[in-house]
Scaffold this motif. Structure first.
Motif, mmCIF file in Angstrom:
data_model
loop_
_atom_site.group_PDB
_atom_site.id
_atom_site.type_symbol
_atom_site.label_atom_id
_atom_site.label_comp_id
_atom_site.label_asym_id
_atom_site.label_seq_id
_atom_site.Cartn_x
_atom_site.Cartn_y
_atom_site.Cartn_z
ATOM 1 N N LEU A 1 45.021 38.212 37.468
ATOM 2 C CA LEU A 1 44.970 39.237 36.418
ATOM 3 C C LEU A 1 46.168 39.170 35.471
ATOM 4 C CD1 LEU A 1 43.470 42.328 38.263
ATOM 5 C CD2 LEU A 1 42.359 40.708 36.742
ATOM 6 N N ILE B 1 45.995 41.656 29.136
ATOM 7 C CA ILE B 1 45.693 42.260 30.438
ATOM 8 C C ILE B 1 46.907 43.041 30.934
ATOM 9 C CG2 ILE B 1 45.119 41.766 32.846
ATOM 10 C CD1 ILE B 1 43.577 39.348 31.909
ATOM 11 N N ARG C 1 43.534 51.275 36.957
ATOM 12 C CA ARG C 1 43.003 50.317 35.979
ATOM 13 C C ARG C 1 42.991 48.906 36.579
ATOM 14 N NH1 ARG C 1 46.126 53.630 32.540
ATOM 15 N NH2 ARG C 1 47.900 52.206 32.566
ATOM 16 N N LEU D 1 39.711 46.307 37.080
ATOM 17 C CA LEU D 1 39.612 44.904 36.662
ATOM 18 C C LEU D 1 39.386 44.006 37.873
ATOM 19 C CD1 LEU D 1 42.293 44.372 33.841
ATOM 20 C CD2 LEU D 1 39.910 45.088 33.663
ATOM 21 N N LEU E 1 34.776 44.548 28.099
ATOM 22 C CA LEU E 1 36.195 44.160 28.091
ATOM 23 C C LEU E 1 36.698 43.897 26.675
ATOM 24 C CD1 LEU E 1 36.364 41.800 31.211
ATOM 25 C CD2 LEU E 1 37.188 44.139 31.023
ATOM 26 N N VAL F 1 38.108 47.770 26.479
ATOM 27 C CA VAL F 1 39.428 47.487 27.049
ATOM 28 C C VAL F 1 40.305 46.723 26.045
ATOM 29 C CG1 VAL F 1 40.600 46.417 29.023
ATOM 30 C CG2 VAL F 1 38.382 47.453 29.336
ATOM 31 N N CYS G 1 39.388 37.935 28.854
ATOM 32 C CA CYS G 1 38.047 38.146 29.406
ATOM 33 C C CYS G 1 37.666 37.008 30.348
ATOM 34 C CB CYS G 1 37.021 38.237 28.288
ATOM 35 S SG CYS G 1 37.125 39.716 27.319
ATOM 36 N N VAL H 1 39.321 37.567 33.715
ATOM 37 C CA VAL H 1 38.771 38.659 34.524
ATOM 38 C C VAL H 1 37.375 38.335 35.022
ATOM 39 C CG1 VAL H 1 38.076 41.079 34.496
ATOM 40 C CG2 VAL H 1 40.157 40.383 33.322
#
Length: 489
Positions: free
Chosen positions: A130, A143, A159, A163, A224, A228, A235, A238
DNA sequence: CAGTTCAGAGTATTAATTCC
DNA sequence: GGAATTAATACTCTGAACTG
């Protein structure tokens, strides 16, 4: 009254003339000085446009020495404005260069350490993915920013878990394949030999990702990106998919690639309907009127532009072909028809100018690069005489070398001015590639290239002569004015 | 109005790998 | 060997803002 309606251009011309005295009409209005339609401009304006007009300028700009063209004797290097642009661009490029590899490496290491700490804290090993690795000029870190800086800091772990859940689900679905997997034994080996073959595994030998994974990625990617606000690389991290997963054209799919490219109004079918064209104003020439008179042609152009970027460039080139002197379709109109942006239209326009009207778009840079690598490899395996001939060819046909020699400019600064822009390279095959071409076709190409080069040189010489003539006129005028002023004093 | 700049996004390619 | 996968890399395009 008529004077007041003179266009801006005419007004520009007007204020170039020396204004001896401000005559006043009987009505009290100022008398305008006589308008000149010659291309003269004021000192300020000329300097703003980057033209070089004084002896001082000439002395300064060419290696500090007076420049003189070897052919026509002109003291000018084509167009100083272009020179300035090239210099500015080079300067800016040096300021916005890529980060040092060590800096990027350090950034990635820091990201990995932080992500590992997060994984430990959440007790989810997958969370070590992440972080956003994107680092072009500045680190992206979308991120990390989302986890640390957005919303309630106390909710950062919530959060992160969100994710992480997405990531876990994506990794799980990524294991599924498009074709049903065979039953595995305790050692993860198929219970029946050749089980996959019996299930009729198609192209790709079972690598193709499952529909479930595709659907999951497509759905969550939108979330995302839009909610987000992660970048594309974020993206990918994730949702555990690659760039190629979206864009690779698959032989097993009708639609080829998975993602619907939403990059322009053109591809989204949002271009202005031809019926609406005449309601819009494009320019003084009202190019939009063509929608009433030549609708089939416009529809054809639009359809072709829709098919691919390359075809779009060809269409733009066609639309930029001048008619009746230098009149051509305006940028707004071309944008309305093709959906292409001004940047591209401008590029195509420049390419047309440089190549004397070559409509073919330049070869993609990566293709060029790949070809040159292949050609180089091929050249190395060729017998010596051919390589020698090839070297000679490059020496003859490389206009940039010759032109630079003529103008005595430092290399690199004149690449745009020298009639050898990037966009033109396609019409001049890589000399290295010529090693694999037969001597006959090589000679033909050489002839063509020489013709192109001669044509370019003629254009440059004409430009220089024109500028020379204009300067002489200006200098004559200014000396006359000075004499008048001196006489007056 | 033609043209430039720039960030962000899309595109094209290579090389390595997996699987049969 | 062929078709799929991946990451990495470099290039190109879009579209808005801006300039002259």
């Amino acid at each position: 009254m008529e004077h007041d309606e003179i266009t801006d251009d005419a007004t520009d011309e007007d204020d170039q003339k020396p204004q001896p005295s401000e005559d006043i009409r009987k009505s009290g209005r100022k008398k305008r000085p006589p308008a000149s339609y010659s291309p003269e401009r004021t000192e300020i304006k000329r300097r703003r446009l980057g033209e070089f007009v004084t002896q001082q300028d000439i002395d300064k700009d060419v290696k500090g020495e007076p420049f003189s063209c070897g052919r026509c004797g002109s003291p000018y290097v084509v167009n100083k404005r272009n020179l300035i642009f090239v210099k500015q661009r080079a300067k800016r490029a040096s300021l916005t260069k890529k980060p040092e590899p060590e800096v990027k490496e350090h950034y990635l290491q820091t990201c990995q350490v932080e992500a590992q700490a997060l994984a430990n804290r959440l007790q989810k090993p997958e969370a070590n993915r992440l972080f956003c690795p994107e680092y072009s000029k500045e680190p992206c870190g979308c991120i990390q920013k989302y986890l640390k800086n957005q919303g309630d800091p106390g909710q950062a772990d919530v959060r992160a878990r969100e994710l992480c859940d997405l990531l876990q689900k994506a990794l799980q679905l990524a294991k599924l394949k498009f074709y049903p997997l065979p039953e595995l034994d305790s050692n993860d080996k198929p219970i029946r030999k050749n089980a996959r073959k019996k299930n009729f595994v198609g192209l790709g030998m079972g690598h193709k990702r499952s529909r479930a994974f595709e659907a999951f990625v497509m759905e969550k990617r939108q979330y995302l990106r839009n909610v987000v606000k992660l970048c594309e690389r974020g993206c990918q991290k994730v949702l555990a998919y690659s760039n190629n997963f979206l864009h690779k054209r698959l032989r097993t799919e009708k639609d080829n690639c998975r993602v619907v490219i939403q990059r322009s109004k053109r591809t989204m079918g949002l271009l202005t309907a031809f019926e609406e064209f005449s309601k819009n104003k494009c320019c003084v020439d009202n190019c939009v009127k063509m929608a009433d008179t030549h609708r089939k042609l416009l529809a054809d152009w639009r359809e072709r532009a829709r098919t691919s970027q390359i075809e779009a460039r060809r269409v733009i080139a066609e639309m930029l072909i001048p008619s009746a002197g230098c009149s051509k379709n305006c940028y707004n109109f071309i944008n309305m028809v093709t959906g292409s942006s001004k940047g591209v239209i401008s590029k195509v326009s420049q390419q047309m100018l440089w190549t004397g009207g070559d409509k073919e778009p330049p070869v993609h840079g990566l293709v060029k690069k790949a070809n040159s690598i292949k050609a180089e490899a091929h050249t190395q395996s060729q017998p010596q005489p051919l390589i020698k001939a090839n070297t000679d060819v490059s020496a003859v046909v490389n206009p940039s070398l010759d032109v630079q020699d003529i103008y005595g400019q430092p290399s690199g600064e004149l690449e745009q001015v020298s009639g050898h822009p990037e966009g033109q390279t396609h019409s001049q095959p890589d000399p290295k590639q010529q090693a694999v071409i037969s001597p006959d076709s090589q000679q033909q190409q050489l002839l063509q290239l020489q013709q192109i080069f001669e044509h370019q040189q003629q254009q440059l010489i004409q430009q220089q002569l024109l500028q020379h003539t204009l300067l002489n006129e200006r200098m004559d005028n200014s000396s006359c004015t000075a004499q008048v002023e001196n006489g007056g004093n």
